[in-house]
Design a protein around this motif. Structure first.
Motif, PDB file in Angstrom:
ATOM      1  N   GLN A 117      -2.230  10.628   4.539  1.00  0.00           N
ATOM      2  CA  GLN A 117      -1.849  11.007   5.904  1.00  0.00           C
ATOM      3  C   GLN A 117      -2.258   9.928   6.903  1.00  0.00           C
ATOM      4  O   GLN A 117      -1.496   9.572   7.808  1.00  0.00           O
ATOM      5  CB  GLN A 117      -2.495  12.348   6.285  1.00  0.00           C
ATOM      6  CG  GLN A 117      -2.068  13.516   5.420  1.00  0.00           C
ATOM      7  CD  GLN A 117      -0.560  13.726   5.407  1.00  0.00           C
ATOM      8  OE1 GLN A 117       0.091  13.726   6.442  1.00  0.00           O
ATOM      9  NE2 GLN A 117       0.003  13.875   4.217  1.00  0.00           N
ATOM     10  N   ARG A 118      -3.467   9.397   6.734  1.00  0.00           N
ATOM     11  CA  ARG A 118      -3.978   8.389   7.671  1.00  0.00           C
ATOM     12  C   ARG A 118      -3.146   7.107   7.610  1.00  0.00           C
ATOM     13  O   ARG A 118      -2.700   6.584   8.642  1.00  0.00           O
ATOM     14  CB  ARG A 118      -5.449   8.072   7.349  1.00  0.00           C
ATOM     15  CG  ARG A 118      -6.042   6.935   8.182  1.00  0.00           C
ATOM     16  CD  ARG A 118      -7.494   6.672   7.778  1.00  0.00           C
ATOM     17  NE  ARG A 118      -7.655   6.394   6.371  1.00  0.00           N
ATOM     18  CZ  ARG A 118      -7.412   5.193   5.807  1.00  0.00           C
ATOM     19  NH1 ARG A 118      -6.967   4.189   6.543  1.00  0.00           N
ATOM     20  NH2 ARG A 118      -7.591   5.021   4.508  1.00  0.00           N
ATOM     21  N   ILE A 119      -2.899   6.615   6.392  1.00  0.00           N
ATOM     22  CA  ILE A 119      -2.157   5.361   6.227  1.00  0.00           C
ATOM     23  C   ILE A 119      -0.703   5.544   6.655  1.00  0.00           C
ATOM     24  O   ILE A 119      -0.128   4.689   7.333  1.00  0.00           O
ATOM     25  CB  ILE A 119      -2.249   4.871   4.759  1.00  0.00           C
ATOM     26  CG1 ILE A 119      -3.701   4.502   4.422  1.00  0.00           C
ATOM     27  CG2 ILE A 119      -1.330   3.677   4.526  1.00  0.00           C
ATOM     28  CD1 ILE A 119      -3.951   4.282   2.940  1.00  0.00           C
ATOM     29  N   SER A 120      -0.101   6.675   6.291  1.00  0.00           N
ATOM     30  CA  SER A 120       1.294   6.937   6.674  1.00  0.00           C
ATOM     31  C   SER A 120       1.445   6.980   8.192  1.00  0.00           C
ATOM     32  O   SER A 120       2.403   6.428   8.748  1.00  0.00           O
ATOM     33  CB  SER A 120       1.772   8.261   6.082  1.00  0.00           C
ATOM     34  OG  SER A 120       1.803   8.203   4.680  1.00  0.00           O
ATOM     35  N   SER A 121       0.503   7.644   8.865  1.00  0.00           N
ATOM     36  CA  SER A 121       0.569   7.741  10.323  1.00  0.00           C
ATOM     37  C   SER A 121       0.504   6.355  10.957  1.00  0.00           C
ATOM     38  O   SER A 121       1.268   6.038  11.868  1.00  0.00           O
ATOM     39  CB  SER A 121      -0.579   8.597  10.858  1.00  0.00           C
ATOM     40  OG  SER A 121      -0.455   9.916  10.408  1.00  0.00           O
ATOM     41  N   GLU A 122      -0.401   5.530  10.450  1.00  0.00           N
ATOM     42  CA  GLU A 122      -0.570   4.178  10.995  1.00  0.00           C
ATOM     43  C   GLU A 122       0.681   3.334  10.770  1.00  0.00           C
ATOM     44  O   GLU A 122       1.156   2.644  11.671  1.00  0.00           O
ATOM     45  CB  GLU A 122      -1.782   3.524  10.330  1.00  0.00           C
ATOM     46  CG  GLU A 122      -2.029   2.088  10.757  1.00  0.00           C
ATOM     47  CD  GLU A 122      -3.056   1.419   9.870  1.00  0.00           C
ATOM     48  OE1 GLU A 122      -2.704   1.042   8.739  1.00  0.00           O
ATOM     49  OE2 GLU A 122      -4.220   1.292  10.290  1.00  0.00           O
TER      50      GLU A 122
ATOM     51  N   THR B  30       0.836  -1.208   0.000  1.00  0.00           N
ATOM     52  CA  THR B  30       0.000   0.000   0.000  1.00  0.00           C
ATOM     53  C   THR B  30       0.864   1.249   0.000  1.00  0.00           C
ATOM     54  O   THR B  30       0.604   2.208  -0.739  1.00  0.00           O
ATOM     55  CB  THR B  30      -0.934   0.013   1.230  1.00  0.00           C
ATOM     56  OG1 THR B  30      -1.757  -1.155   1.200  1.00  0.00           O
ATOM     57  CG2 THR B  30      -1.820   1.257   1.226  1.00  0.00           C
ATOM     58  N   MET B  31       1.922   1.255   0.828  1.00  0.00           N
ATOM     59  CA  MET B  31       2.813   2.420   0.886  1.00  0.00           C
ATOM     60  C   MET B  31       3.498   2.652  -0.460  1.00  0.00           C
ATOM     61  O   MET B  31       3.710   3.797  -0.864  1.00  0.00           O
ATOM     62  CB  MET B  31       3.871   2.231   1.978  1.00  0.00           C
ATOM     63  CG  MET B  31       3.352   2.326   3.403  1.00  0.00           C
ATOM     64  SD  MET B  31       2.531   3.890   3.795  1.00  0.00           S
ATOM     65  CE  MET B  31       3.871   5.057   3.578  1.00  0.00           C
ATOM     66  N   ARG B  32       3.847   1.586  -1.162  1.00  0.00           N
ATOM     67  CA  ARG B  32       4.513   1.721  -2.460  1.00  0.00           C
ATOM     68  C   ARG B  32       3.599   2.355  -3.504  1.00  0.00           C
ATOM     69  O   ARG B  32       4.083   2.948  -4.476  1.00  0.00           O
ATOM     70  CB  ARG B  32       5.009   0.353  -2.938  1.00  0.00           C
ATOM     71  CG  ARG B  32       6.223  -0.152  -2.167  1.00  0.00           C
ATOM     72  CD  ARG B  32       6.591  -1.572  -2.566  1.00  0.00           C
ATOM     73  NE  ARG B  32       7.814  -2.014  -1.880  1.00  0.00           N
ATOM     74  CZ  ARG B  32       8.309  -3.252  -1.935  1.00  0.00           C
ATOM     75  NH1 ARG B  32       7.668  -4.175  -2.649  1.00  0.00           N
ATOM     76  NH2 ARG B  32       9.417  -3.563  -1.292  1.00  0.00           N
TER      77      ARG B  32
END
Length: 736
Positions: A172-177, A159-161
């Protein structure tokens, strides 16, 4: 595989390419029947109902599943069970196949994994947050089978890729998690490559400006860095070849995230950070010769280059609990630059890159012991019903990023604890009752207090006393999550008993006064005597902190008068809140959610946002909205713990307002330099200075300047002008 016409030709090509790569990757480690099971799992996933299923970014979920499966094989080194689990994840969530069918077609092991993945998916659909008890259930699901953890980490990495395809809010939400939980978890599982990539990607989407700056600098200095690495390696290669060793030497540039941490920690410019890379020597050694040959290479390296003895790390003699083995040293290379050197074998390198899966491959079931102990500890914390969500996640995270210390029990058993653990931590590690009654101990036959910090190789004997009870200041002594959790539970037990005694005393006294203890009266008493909770108030009664005469005086007063006083206090607080916003811009400068008007807001003092910064709003507990920069030091914590209180925020165009910004300046402590800086700010730039403080030490000054600027562009110009003042070393914005 059946693909409908709804799929684009490009997507069709990607599916076929990923499918072929997966079969090729799986082939060496699987039997023919295993490959057939993978084909079957993929056909279920791509079945006619699944063709159009897409994720939040608009990608086909079958492509996502294939890419997660490729990570599982190539980067985690897992085999059939995990690969099939990754492929079936979306199919089972979509209801294409139920878990009973999975067990029948693929076996019980795959069914256990998919059952865990479904639980995780259901919890995420409920909007899981660490403020919600669902988060505890999520991690408890993780702790049931380590492969569930690994598959979710693979999914998050994938997902990050592809995070650039998501909208800004999801980024922002996914990066924070990921930054808050999954990168530390990957580190704990020995997945250092994945952990590093996750941290870099999190920074790319949460601190874009600094990420781009470091990436650009690394690109500009690549040629010089490669030349230096070549010069450093050459004499080592010559010597190792003369000895007949089979080896490979690599130069590895450190990650952008780790370089950023160095810049912050050292408070310096990029050009002053020398250890931007590490040298890795990888040996082709037989198992019984590994240790001796690694130390032989260490001897060669330190004969050629002067070592820093304090930076030697021997994880070959005593590996980390996640299986990591390597010999680390830091030496003084050419041009008087410190260089980190890592020495390991091919086997150790595979374990370092693929973590647990590679460790088990080489060590068999024995390799699972350390991780089983960790998971058992996690389960113990998770299953503590008294632990609130925030305490729980703080305790849980203690066990993620950790360095270790190794000590011995009186019987000679080896115990691993977090580096910095004390004698009291060790007592709770043995048993919670031993921890509760600990009064001290003996280390290597010498008496020590509970505060003694354990060192590698210590022989530890705990001393207890039946009349000993845990104390609140012990929380400052313990550092391990297990000890903190057990100690908090013990303190709660004591406080609960004291509170019960206090309640009985209060009820009895009220009865004598012809009063009844109601919830309304109790809440008023707690407020009146300024206690946070009813339990704290009752405890205060039990330990004679509150006189009953004061309670009686309060009760005899009019409840109406009391309520009026509370209203007056609320109005006073509101007036103070409004008064504190005198210097803030008018309401039309900021748009909150582009639809709200006349909203009370103020600029957060922790990061001092100014016009042009990327910002967000945070609903404050006392009302109103605080505006923070997206790069605020507290942003990740707020996103993770209080995501439901985040509000979109943006600046309106054409704002004509001054904003407060604080700069940190360092330079040579020469006469006139402060005057020169002041002239640049006030006369040349026409910028108003609100405050200035200067400290000097050993010929260097460090100053903090608070100025008013119009926007980020004018601030950048100001910083550039100050940097050009002769004698100035660094200029940086505070709160970045």
């Amino acid at each position: 595989m059946s693909l409908t016409n709804e799929i684009t030709e490009k997507e069709r090509a990607i599916i076929k390419k990923n499918y072929r790569q997966l079969l090729t990757s799986c082939n060496p480690m699987m039997e023919e029947q295993d490959v057939e099971l993978i084909r079957k799992a993929l056909n279920i996933t791509v079945g006619s109902e699944q063709d159009l299923t897409r994720n939040e970014a608009g990608e086909l979920k079958v492509i996502e599943s294939l890419e997660v499966a490729l990570i599982v094989v190539n980067e985690l080194g897992l085999s059939r069970v995990a690969v099939i689990g990754a492929l079936l994840y979306d199919a089972i969530l979509e209801g294409t196949i139920v878990n009973e069918e999975i067990e029948k077609l693929f076996g019980s092991q795959v069914a256990i994994i998919t059952r865990g993945l479904v639980k995780v998916g259901e919890l995420y659909n409920k909007g899981t947050s660490i403020k919600n008890d669902n988060f505890r259930k999520l991690l408890l699901t993780f702790a049931e089978d380590i492969r569930v953890v690994l598959l979710i980490i693979a999914n998050r990495l994938r997902t990050m890729r592809s995070l650039a395809l998501y909208n800004d809010e999801d980024q922002q939400r996914i990066s924070s998690e990921v930054g808050y939980l999954y990168a530390p978890m990957a580190h704990r599982l020995g997945l250092y490559n994945i952990k590093s990539e996750m941290e870099d990607l999190v920074m790319k989407f949460t601190n874009r400006e600094m990420y781009s700056f470091i990436a650009k600098k690394l690109n500009e200095t690549k040629r010089a860095r490669d030349k230096y690495i070549k010069e450093f390696i050459q004499p080592l290669e010559d010597k190792l070849s003369q000895l007949g060793l089979q080896f490979e030497i690599k130069g590895r540039t450190k990650t952008i995230h780790s370089i950023y941490n160095k810049l912050k920690k050292q408070n310096t410019d990029f050009e002053n950070v020398y250890d931007l890379f590490a040298i890795r020597v990888i040996l082709e050694s037989e198992l019984e010769k590994e240790k001796a040959e690694c130390w032989q290479v260490y001897s060669i390296v330190t004969d050629k280059y002067q070592p820093n003895p304090s930076r030697l790390r021997d994880w070959i003699s005593v590996p980390k609990s996640n299986g990591y083995e390597s010999l680390h040293t830091t030496v003084l290379g050419p041009e008087q630059k410190w260089v980190e050197v890592q020495i390991r074998t091919n086997r150790m390198n595979e374990v370092a890159e693929k973590g647990l899966a590679a460790h088990w491959k080489y060590k068999g079931q024995k390799g699972e012991k350390g991780m089983d102990e960790w998971l058992a500890n996690v389960r113990e914390i998770l299953e503590n019903p008294e632990l609130n969500a925030v305490d729980f996640i703080d305790d849980f995270k203690l066990d993620l990023y950790d360095e270790e210390v190794f000590v011995f029990t009186p019987k000679g058993d080896l115990r691993r604890l977090k580096k910095g653990a004390t004698l009291l931590d060790f007592a709770f590690e043995i048993h919670s009752e031993v921890g509760r009654k600990c009064v001290g101990g003996r280390i290597n036959n010498k008496n020590v207090s509970i505060k003694y910090v354990l060192k590698n190789g210590d022989h530890v004997d705990i001393q207890t006393a039946n009349n000993q009870e845990p104390k609140k200041d012990w929380l400052k002594v313990v550092v391990t999550s297990k000890a903190k959790s057990k100690l908090k539970q013990a303190l709660r037990d004591i406080e609960f008993k004291e509170a019960e005694i206090g309640r009985e005393m209060l009820v009895r006294r009220l009865k004598n006064w012809k009063f009844e203890l109601t919830d309304q009266l109790l809440n008023q008493l707690v407020k009146k005597f300024a206690y946070k909770t009813v339990q704290d108030f009752m405890r205060a009664i039990a330990i004679d902190k509150i006189e009953f005469a004061r309670i009686k005086d309060f009760i005899t007063q009019s409840e109406k008068k009391d309520e009026e006083n509370i209203e007056v206090e609320k109005e006073r607080s509101a007036e103070n809140f409004i008064a504190s916003n005198d210097e803030l811009p008018d309401d039309d400068v900021l748009m909150i959610d582009r639809s709200l008007t006349h909203v009370d807001y103020k600029l957060a003092k922790c990061c001092n946002p100014i016009f042009g910064d990327e910002i967000f709003g945070f609903v404050a507990a006392m009302g109103g909205i605080k505006i923070h920069r997206k790069s605020c030091p507290n942003a990740v914590d707020m996103q993770t713990k209080f995501g439901y209180r985040i509000v979109k925020a943006d600046w309106t165009s054409g704002a004509d307002t001054s904003y407060q910004a604080t700069l940190k300046v360092t330079g040579v402590d020469d006469i006139g330099i402060v005057t020169n800086i002041s002239q640049v700010i006030s006369k040349e730039m026409k910028v108003k200075i609100r405050s200035m403080s200067i400290d000097s030490h050993e010929g260097v000054f460090e100053g903090t300047l608070t100025v008013f600027v119009d926007n980020t562009s004018s601030l950048a110009t100001l910083i550039k002008k100050i940097k050009n003042v002769k004698g100035v070393y660094t200029v940086s914005r505070v709160g970045a």
